[in-house]
Design a protein around this motif. Structure first.
Motif, mmCIF file in Angstrom:
data_model
loop_
_atom_site.group_PDB
_atom_site.id
_atom_site.type_symbol
_atom_site.label_atom_id
_atom_site.label_comp_id
_atom_site.label_asym_id
_atom_site.label_seq_id
_atom_site.Cartn_x
_atom_site.Cartn_y
_atom_site.Cartn_z
ATOM 1 N N GLN A 322 26.066 44.710 1.663
ATOM 2 C CA GLN A 322 27.186 45.006 2.561
ATOM 3 C C GLN A 322 26.997 44.330 3.912
ATOM 4 O OE1 GLN A 322 27.051 49.263 2.100
ATOM 5 N NE2 GLN A 322 28.821 49.260 0.748
ATOM 6 N N GLN A 323 25.730 44.188 4.319
ATOM 7 C CA GLN A 323 25.447 43.473 5.569
ATOM 8 C C GLN A 323 26.024 42.071 5.542
ATOM 9 O OE1 GLN A 323 21.237 43.394 6.073
ATOM 10 N NE2 GLN A 323 21.110 45.545 6.701
ATOM 11 N N HIS A 324 26.124 41.504 4.344
ATOM 12 C CA HIS A 324 26.595 40.132 4.234
ATOM 13 C C HIS A 324 28.034 40.063 3.751
ATOM 14 C CE1 HIS A 324 22.736 38.481 5.218
ATOM 15 N NE2 HIS A 324 22.186 39.346 4.393
ATOM 16 N N GLY A 325 28.721 41.179 3.812
ATOM 17 C CA GLY A 325 30.156 41.134 3.573
ATOM 18 C C GLY A 325 30.598 41.513 2.174
ATOM 19 N N LEU A 326 29.643 41.785 1.267
ATOM 20 C CA LEU A 326 30.060 42.216 -0.063
ATOM 21 C C LEU A 326 30.531 43.660 0.002
ATOM 22 C CD1 LEU A 326 29.220 39.722 -1.665
ATOM 23 C CD2 LEU A 326 28.017 41.248 -3.208
ATOM 24 N N GLU A 327 31.461 44.019 -0.832
ATOM 25 C CA GLU A 327 31.934 45.392 -0.833
ATOM 26 C C GLU A 327 31.623 46.044 -2.170
ATOM 27 O OE1 GLU A 327 36.014 45.238 0.249
ATOM 28 O OE2 GLU A 327 35.523 44.210 2.121
ATOM 29 N N THR A 328 31.717 47.359 -2.181
ATOM 30 C CA THR A 328 31.411 48.054 -3.435
ATOM 31 C C THR A 328 32.369 47.596 -4.531
ATOM 32 O OG1 THR A 328 32.693 49.878 -2.575
ATOM 33 C CG2 THR A 328 30.323 50.112 -2.487
ATOM 34 N N ALA A 329 33.575 47.204 -4.144
ATOM 35 C CA ALA A 329 34.530 46.723 -5.147
ATOM 36 C C ALA A 329 33.986 45.494 -5.864
ATOM 37 C CB ALA A 329 35.862 46.410 -4.485
ATOM 38 N N ASP A 330 33.237 44.654 -5.146
ATOM 39 C CA ASP A 330 32.659 43.470 -5.775
ATOM 40 C C ASP A 330 31.655 43.867 -6.843
ATOM 41 O OD1 ASP A 330 33.888 41.324 -4.178
ATOM 42 O OD2 ASP A 330 32.814 42.263 -2.525
ATOM 43 N N PHE A 331 30.866 44.917 -6.519
ATOM 44 C CA PHE A 331 29.901 45.402 -7.503
ATOM 45 C C PHE A 331 30.621 45.968 -8.715
ATOM 46 C CE2 PHE A 331 27.188 45.305 -3.831
ATOM 47 C CZ PHE A 331 25.956 44.980 -4.356
ATOM 48 N N GLU A 332 31.648 46.787 -8.428
ATOM 49 C CA GLU A 332 32.372 47.403 -9.531
ATOM 50 C C GLU A 332 32.965 46.338 -10.438
ATOM 51 O OE1 GLU A 332 34.889 49.869 -7.231
ATOM 52 O OE2 GLU A 332 33.306 51.367 -6.933
ATOM 53 N N ALA A 333 33.520 45.291 -9.832
ATOM 54 C CA ALA A 333 34.119 44.236 -10.636
ATOM 55 C C ALA A 333 33.069 43.563 -11.508
ATOM 56 C CB ALA A 333 34.792 43.212 -9.725
ATOM 57 N N ALA A 334 31.913 43.265 -10.921
ATOM 58 C CA ALA A 334 30.871 42.580 -11.686
ATOM 59 C C ALA A 334 30.351 43.466 -12.814
ATOM 60 C CB ALA A 334 29.726 42.169 -10.763
ATOM 61 N N LEU A 335 30.188 44.767 -12.520
ATOM 62 C CA LEU A 335 29.674 45.674 -13.550
ATOM 63 C C LEU A 335 30.685 45.845 -14.686
ATOM 64 C CD1 LEU A 335 27.958 48.326 -11.278
ATOM 65 C CD2 LEU A 335 26.829 46.738 -12.831
ATOM 66 N N MET A 336 31.951 45.914 -14.322
ATOM 67 C CA MET A 336 33.010 46.027 -15.327
ATOM 68 C C MET A 336 33.024 44.787 -16.199
ATOM 69 S SD MET A 336 35.642 48.511 -14.850
ATOM 70 C CE MET A 336 37.209 47.692 -14.594
ATOM 71 N N TRP A 337 32.915 43.652 -15.544
ATOM 72 C CA TRP A 337 32.934 42.401 -16.286
ATOM 73 C C TRP A 337 31.769 42.364 -17.278
ATOM 74 C CZ3 TRP A 337 29.044 38.788 -16.437
ATOM 75 C CH2 TRP A 337 29.340 37.629 -17.175
ATOM 76 N N ALA A 338 30.599 42.804 -16.808
ATOM 77 C CA ALA A 338 29.411 42.770 -17.665
ATOM 78 C C ALA A 338 29.602 43.677 -18.869
ATOM 79 C CB ALA A 338 28.182 43.194 -16.865
ATOM 80 N N GLU A 339 30.157 44.858 -18.622
ATOM 81 C CA GLU A 339 30.355 45.814 -19.704
ATOM 82 C C GLU A 339 31.358 45.250 -20.721
ATOM 83 O OE1 GLU A 339 29.153 48.911 -21.625
ATOM 84 O OE2 GLU A 339 28.288 48.283 -19.721
ATOM 85 N N GLN A 340 32.403 44.629 -20.199
ATOM 86 C CA GLN A 340 33.423 44.042 -21.068
ATOM 87 C C GLN A 340 32.833 42.900 -21.894
ATOM 88 O OE1 GLN A 340 36.594 45.234 -21.462
ATOM 89 N NE2 GLN A 340 36.521 43.826 -23.207
ATOM 90 N N THR A 341 32.013 42.087 -21.247
ATOM 91 C CA THR A 341 31.415 40.958 -21.955
ATOM 92 C C THR A 341 30.499 41.445 -23.065
ATOM 93 O OG1 THR A 341 31.488 39.768 -19.876
ATOM 94 C CG2 THR A 341 30.177 38.786 -21.610
ATOM 95 N N ARG A 342 29.759 42.519 -22.782
ATOM 96 C CA ARG A 342 28.900 43.098 -23.820
ATOM 97 C C ARG A 342 29.750 43.509 -25.026
ATOM 98 N NH1 ARG A 342 25.681 48.054 -21.617
ATOM 99 N NH2 ARG A 342 24.119 47.801 -23.232
ATOM 100 N N LEU A 343 30.845 44.192 -24.716
ATOM 101 C CA LEU A 343 31.714 44.645 -25.795
ATOM 102 C C LEU A 343 32.260 43.468 -26.595
ATOM 103 C CD1 LEU A 343 33.750 47.550 -24.204
ATOM 104 C CD2 LEU A 343 32.187 47.663 -26.140
ATOM 105 N N ASN A 344 32.672 42.435 -25.860
ATOM 106 C CA ASN A 344 33.246 41.280 -26.541
ATOM 107 C C ASN A 344 32.246 40.667 -27.507
ATOM 108 O OD1 ASN A 344 35.472 41.710 -25.018
ATOM 109 N ND2 ASN A 344 35.183 39.953 -23.645
ATOM 110 N N TYR A 345 31.016 40.540 -27.058
ATOM 111 C CA TYR A 345 30.018 39.930 -27.934
ATOM 112 C C TYR A 345 29.680 40.845 -29.099
ATOM 113 C CZ TYR A 345 29.153 35.579 -25.529
ATOM 114 O OH TYR A 345 29.290 34.317 -25.031
ATOM 115 N N ARG A 346 29.581 42.156 -28.814
ATOM 116 C CA ARG A 346 29.358 43.096 -29.914
ATOM 117 C C ARG A 346 30.472 42.952 -30.949
ATOM 118 N NH1 ARG A 346 26.020 46.564 -27.190
ATOM 119 N NH2 ARG A 346 24.151 45.406 -27.653
ATOM 120 N N GLY A 347 31.685 42.820 -30.433
ATOM 121 C CA GLY A 347 32.865 42.803 -31.284
ATOM 122 C C GLY A 347 32.913 41.620 -32.224
ATOM 123 N N LEU A 348 32.134 40.591 -31.975
ATOM 124 C CA LEU A 348 32.134 39.423 -32.859
ATOM 125 C C LEU A 348 31.807 39.834 -34.287
ATOM 126 C CD1 LEU A 348 30.221 36.723 -30.796
ATOM 127 C CD2 LEU A 348 32.664 36.993 -31.075
#
Lengths: 351, 487
Positions: A322-348
């Motif tokens: 946060q000191q460098h301008g990142l917001e919690t929303a950025d974390f949430e977006a990255a974590l969501m993306w990671a979870e989605q990507t996991r699902l996508n690969y599982r889904g193969l």
């Protein structure tokens, strides 16, 4: 081909700090004349880590700038993923923030696992105490095998992480022996050909049982490159199409072997590509390398995602970003993306 | 390129530690240069030296660049004391040439063991002079990384003026890391007001420092005693085959004095900064320490432990010692031993037992002949045995620096952000309350500050203890079954 190398020291992720922006722009300015000297700029390769600050933060930022400045050039990011055992407390944050940015801007991501590089050093090369030099050698060999010139157009894998299977370097084996092992590595998602589990077999998607404990590694697509003077049917390396090619050439039966539809997700059309190159690689008379977009990338995500989620839930270390301008929303977006990507690969695996 | 560190030593204790520290820094660079071989490097001002020292042309007074022959080394330091005895001693001693007048901020009266006097009277009075001295030092740096403040918490000048300076630095150099080595009073401290001073100062340390390494006198004393015993034992063992045991036995016979204790703190600071100064295969600069070890901004107290014991040679032996060959690797030097020692409660520079409390993060800074894989094996063993907080189970940060401390082949500094530090703060808080419930001695302070600062400081330390306690006892969330890799 243009390589953008990042060698400065690492510290905390400074995605948005002004100083880093300046540094990134300097790289861009530096890149321009080099790009102009190219007759046809096919692509750029970026080498960086995903755990430290400079590699991950500046690397992602630079990727965005380059993708913006050279929209027609393919951008391959070779990303070194940290030891799952931990190098840096915030490595999982850095990794997922980096990968989520790269997914958006890079053409393809080559996820290089330090864990696997270490295994190769110890188990294959029999180094008891691998040094950074040894690890880097292994990684460099893999990257070389992946990007070494072939006549095929750049494999533009879209915005999904890609996984170097392994550049299997064998001695004076015959082509069938080499490709058979490489095929099993593909099936198991293994990074080297020792201790392969030969019981794992390709599973057709529709029969896949969710509760099965199969270790079968489903892929989206794969690129096999054969390196060796007798690999190519003609004098020039030529792409060999899918099954049906003559059984007699090395490329022919390789294409048959890797053309097995069960290896890939059901929706994949013509997922296997075989390339040949008459130039031997790394001093081996014959070698084969495999680049595959497959479930084995889950190793990285499965290790990092839950840890990052827990750390984020405790809001630990978040203040430093946060000191460098990142917001919690950025974390949430990255974590969501990671979870989605996991699902996508599982889904193969499922139809 | 190494980045510069500016050392700021405040008060009597800070300056005494500082003196030991500069001796040690000089010895380290001398032996590092000697280890490079008999080339001209020993007389060249190199990159490694530039983080702590400037090379000044004595005639023009201008700074010389890296790669020039050594002319006159000046420490990147600011010396502050409101009672100039110790500073004068330093200036008139063998280290005097390292400092010049612009680096000093002194008075003659002293703060009389009163935090408020240092903070509220001397602070505003000397604020400009302090900033001026710091600015002058900062201007001579190409890429200033960190301030390194050393002071005591129990006295007046160190605790009062030291913490005042900390907030000045935060305002004027917000980008520069503020690392603090703070000496806490021991239980039987001879200064009656030391619990007041320490708690009042602690509040500012919590709010304005980036990283603090608390040490306490009692622990230092017992480590110094153990070191002296070890030195005596090794000198007896060595007597047969080595002739130069005089240095060792003399330091043993003199017993652990302030010098022995201060040199432990000096070793701590030398090791923390080693990776920033010397090359290594896994460099950890100070920023990375702060990044990896401080999960929440206020919880930045790092308990430190050194292994093996550092036997401090007296200053006149420094040069000779630097040229001695490193001792052969004994059982003490093996990795498991180094790590076990560093986690033993007797080796902690703060009186506590990290192995019995929960770790928020842990850093192993290794120096000398250690490979990545050895370090990883060591970490792997630790992982199973330590109680790491559930969201940071992998929170081990390993640093490898090629250059060992002089006279050793390998060494380890273990920095842990551990909940056990709360116990020390709790002891301090109780001592504070014992005095404060009777409002004893408070009138000395209210001459300078409002009484409300007592309540605020008490509130701050109570909250800090509660934060650590909460993390120490919080159970990990019910283990969620994460899907195993399905391929």
């Amino acid at each position: 081909m243009l390589a953008v190398q990042d060698t400065s020291d690492s510290s905390l992720s400074h995605f948005f700090s002004g100083e880093r922006r300046k540094a990134a722009r300097a790289v861009l300015v530096d890149t321009e004349p080099k790009a102009e000297r190219c007759d046809y700029l096919e692509g750029m390769v970026m080498l960086h880590s995903a755990s430290g600050g400079t590699g991950s933060g500046l690397g992602s930022y630079l990727t965005e700038l380059l993708a913006d400045a050279y929209p027609s050039a393919a951008l391959l990011n070779c990303v070194v993923c940290p030891y799952s055992a931990g190098e840096v407390s915030v490595q999982n944050f850095n990794l997922l923030l980096t990968l989520s940015r790269l997914a958006e801007h890079s053409s393809a991501v080559l996820a290089i696992e330090n864990d696997q590089a270490g295994n190769i050093c110890r188990q294959v090369l029999k180094l008891e105490r691998p040094t950074f030099r040894d690890l880097n050698d292994v990684i460099a060999t893999h990257i070389t095998a992946a990007v070494v010139p072939s006549t095929l157009a750049a494999s533009n894998a879209g915005a999904v992480p890609q996984m170097p299977r392994a550049s299997a370097a064998f001695t004076s084996d015959t082509w069938p022996a080499i490709t058979k092992r490489l095929h099993q590595m593909h099936v198991c998602g293994a990074a080297h050909d020792l201790c392969l589990d030969w019981r794992v077999t390709p599973q057709p998607s529709e029969n896949f049982n969710f509760n099965s404990t199969s270790n079968f590694n489903k892929s989206v697509s794969s690129l096999v490159t054969l390196h060796g003077h007798d690999a190519a049917p003609g004098p020039a390396a030529a792409p060999v199409a899918m099954p049906g090619a003559s059984e007699s050439t090395a490329a022919g039966f390789t294409a048959d072997m890797f053309g097995n539809a069960d290896l890939y997700a059901a929706w994949c059309q013509a997922p296997a590509m075989v390339c040949t190159s008459a130039l031997p690689l790394n001093g081996f008379e014959r070698s084969a390398s495999l680049l595959s977009n497959s479930q084995s990338v889950l190793r990285v995500f499965d290790a990092a995602t839950p840890r990052a989620q827990q750390m984020f839930a405790a809001r630990a270390f978040v203040h430093q970003y946060q000191q460098h301008g990142l917001e919690t929303a950025d974390f949430e977006a990255a974590l969501m993306w990671a979870e989605q990507t996991r699902l996508n690969y599982r889904g193969l695996s499922h139809g | 390129m190494p980045r510069e560190l500016i050392t700021i030593q405040v008060g009597q204790c800070g300056n005494q530690i500082g003196r030991c520290f500069w001796q040690q820094a000089l010895a380290e660079h001398a032996s590092a240069a000697a280890a490079l071989g008999g080339r001209a490097t020993s007389a060249t001002y190199d990159d490694c030296m530039s983080s702590f020292f400037r090379n000044v042309d004595p005639r023009s007074g201008r700074d010389l660049g890296v790669g020039t022959p050594l002319a006159a080394l000046k420490a990147r330091a600011v010396l502050v004391d409101m009672e100039d005895g110790v500073v004068n001693e330093t200036l008139n001693g063998p280290l005097g040439e390292l400092f010049d007048q612009r680096q000093l901020v002194t008075d003659v009266y002293g703060a009389g063991n009163n935090w408020a006097h240092g903070y509220a009277a001397y602070g505003p009075q000397y604020g400009d002079a302090l900033l001026e001295a710091v600015r002058a030092a900062a201007e001579k740096c190409e890429s200033l990384q960190s301030f390194f403040l050393m002071h005591s918490m129990g006295g007046g000048t160190g605790s009062g003026l030291g913490t005042y300076l900390l907030s000045l630095l935060e305002d004027s150099f917000p980008e520069v890391l503020r690392m603090v080595t703070a000496v806490f009073p021991s239980q039987d401290d001879d200064v009656v007001t030391s619990p007041y001073n320490a708690v009042l100062a602690l509040r500012h340390l919590t709010d304005h420092a980036d990283c603090a390494m608390p040490v306490d006198n009692q622990s230092l004393l017992s480590i110094a005693a153990a070191t002296a015993t070890a030195a005596a034992a090794s000198s007896i063992a060595d007597r047969g085959r080595r002739s130069s045991t005089g240095a060792l036995s003399s330091s043993a016979s003199s017993g652990p004095g302030f010098d022995g204790m201060n040199s432990i703190v000096a070793s701590l600071m030398a090791d923390v900064t080693a990776s920033a100064r010397f090359p290594g295969s896994l460099n950890v600069d100070l920023n990375e320490i702060a990044t990896n070890l401080v999960p929440f901004p206020r919880m930045h107290y790092l308990v430190s432990a050194l292994s093996p014991l550092r036997v401090p040679p007296p200053p006149q032996q420094m040069a000779r010692r630097a040229s001695l060959p490193a001792p052969e690797r004994g059982p003490r030097g093996t990795m498991p031993r180094l790590i076990a020692d560093a986690l033993s409660p007797t080796r902690q520079l703060m009186r506590c037992d990290p192995a019995r409390s929960r770790f928020l993060a842990c850093s192993l800074l290794l120096r000398g002949d250690v490979t990545v894989s050895e370090a990883n094996v060591g970490v792997e063993k630790l992982r199973g045995s330590l109680d790491m907080v559930h969201w940071n189970r992998e929170g081990f940060k390993v640093g490898l620096c090629n250059v060992p401390p002089p006279g050793l082949q390998r060494s380890l500094l273990c920095l842990s952000n551990n909940c056990c530090v709360a116990q020390s703060f709790e002891d301090l808080r109780q001592q504070f309350c014992k005095l404060y419930t009777r409002r004893a001695m408070v009138h000395h302070y209210t001459q300078f500050v409002d009484q409300s600062v007592f309540d605020e400081a008490l509130e701050s330390v109570t909250a800090l203890i509660a934060d650590y306690e909460e993390l120490n006892t919080a159970p990990a969330p019910a283990h969620k079954q994460w899907a195993e890799p399905a391929f």
